[in-house]
Design an enzyme around this catalytic site. Sequence first.
Site, PDB file in Angstrom:
ATOM      1  N   CYS A   8       0.869  -1.177   0.000  1.00 25.57           N
ATOM      2  CA  CYS A   8       0.000   0.000   0.000  1.00 25.57           C
ATOM      3  C   CYS A   8       0.908   1.230   0.000  1.00 25.57           C
ATOM      4  O   CYS A   8       2.073   1.133  -0.373  1.00 25.57           O
ATOM      5  CB  CYS A   8      -0.977  -0.016   1.179  1.00 25.57           C
ATOM      6  SG  CYS A   8      -0.238   0.255   2.791  1.00 25.57           S
ATOM      7  N   ARG A  14      -3.272  -0.683   5.729  1.00 30.40           N
ATOM      8  CA  ARG A  14      -3.836  -1.744   4.887  1.00 30.40           C
ATOM      9  C   ARG A  14      -2.890  -2.897   4.626  1.00 30.40           C
ATOM     10  O   ARG A  14      -3.260  -4.065   4.828  1.00 30.40           O
ATOM     11  CB  ARG A  14      -4.302  -1.161   3.543  1.00 30.40           C
ATOM     12  CG  ARG A  14      -5.456  -0.200   3.662  1.00 30.40           C
ATOM     13  CD  ARG A  14      -5.739   0.479   2.355  1.00 30.40           C
ATOM     14  NE  ARG A  14      -4.633   1.366   2.004  1.00 30.40           N
ATOM     15  CZ  ARG A  14      -4.550   2.059   0.881  1.00 30.40           C
ATOM     16  NH1 ARG A  14      -5.490   1.953  -0.039  1.00 30.40           N
ATOM     17  NH2 ARG A  14      -3.524   2.844   0.654  1.00 30.40           N
ATOM     18  N   ASP A 113      -8.150   3.660   1.834  1.00 30.09           N
ATOM     19  CA  ASP A 113      -7.165   3.878   2.893  1.00 30.09           C
ATOM     20  C   ASP A 113      -7.850   4.448   4.129  1.00 30.09           C
ATOM     21  O   ASP A 113      -8.398   5.548   4.083  1.00 30.09           O
ATOM     22  CB  ASP A 113      -6.094   4.848   2.392  1.00 30.09           C
ATOM     23  CG  ASP A 113      -4.895   4.939   3.320  1.00 30.09           C
ATOM     24  OD1 ASP A 113      -4.930   4.341   4.422  1.00 30.09           O
ATOM     25  OD2 ASP A 113      -3.916   5.599   2.933  1.00 30.09           O
TER      26      ASP A 113
END
Length: 144
Positions: A8, A14, A113
């Site tokens: 990410c 994440r 996100d």
Amino acid sequence: MIKICFVCTGNTCRSVMAERLAKKEAKLAKIQAIKFSSKGIKAKGDNISENAKAVLKEKKALSSNRKSVLLKKLDKDTLYVTMTESQRLYLKEALKAQKAISLASLIGHDIVDPYGGDLEEYRRAAQEIEQGIKVLLNKIIACK
């Protein structure tokens, strides 16, 4: 041994949740031939976010601290799994990744996100990540 690296942006939410949730899921499914890791395209050595730790603890996955890791170079034998389609394109185009997919391609949309969001946003992201991990592991099992 299959190597999977979740990617990410900052590697504080994440991708680290994906790594730890995938380890938990693989252990439950008694899959031992996969090594999971995670990195960030713009990671700066920050700690995992507090809300990510809280969600991982709720899900009974490893929730200890760790510093984010910058994705510097690619390993041709690793499958890179991104949280968004734009991250996958970045890996393919800018870094010349040979093996990159996105969780978005597995569940139909990007993993938003949750950075800076509330606990509920982290729970939602983790749930979507788990969904993608299950699809990914099923595909790996089917290919064996």
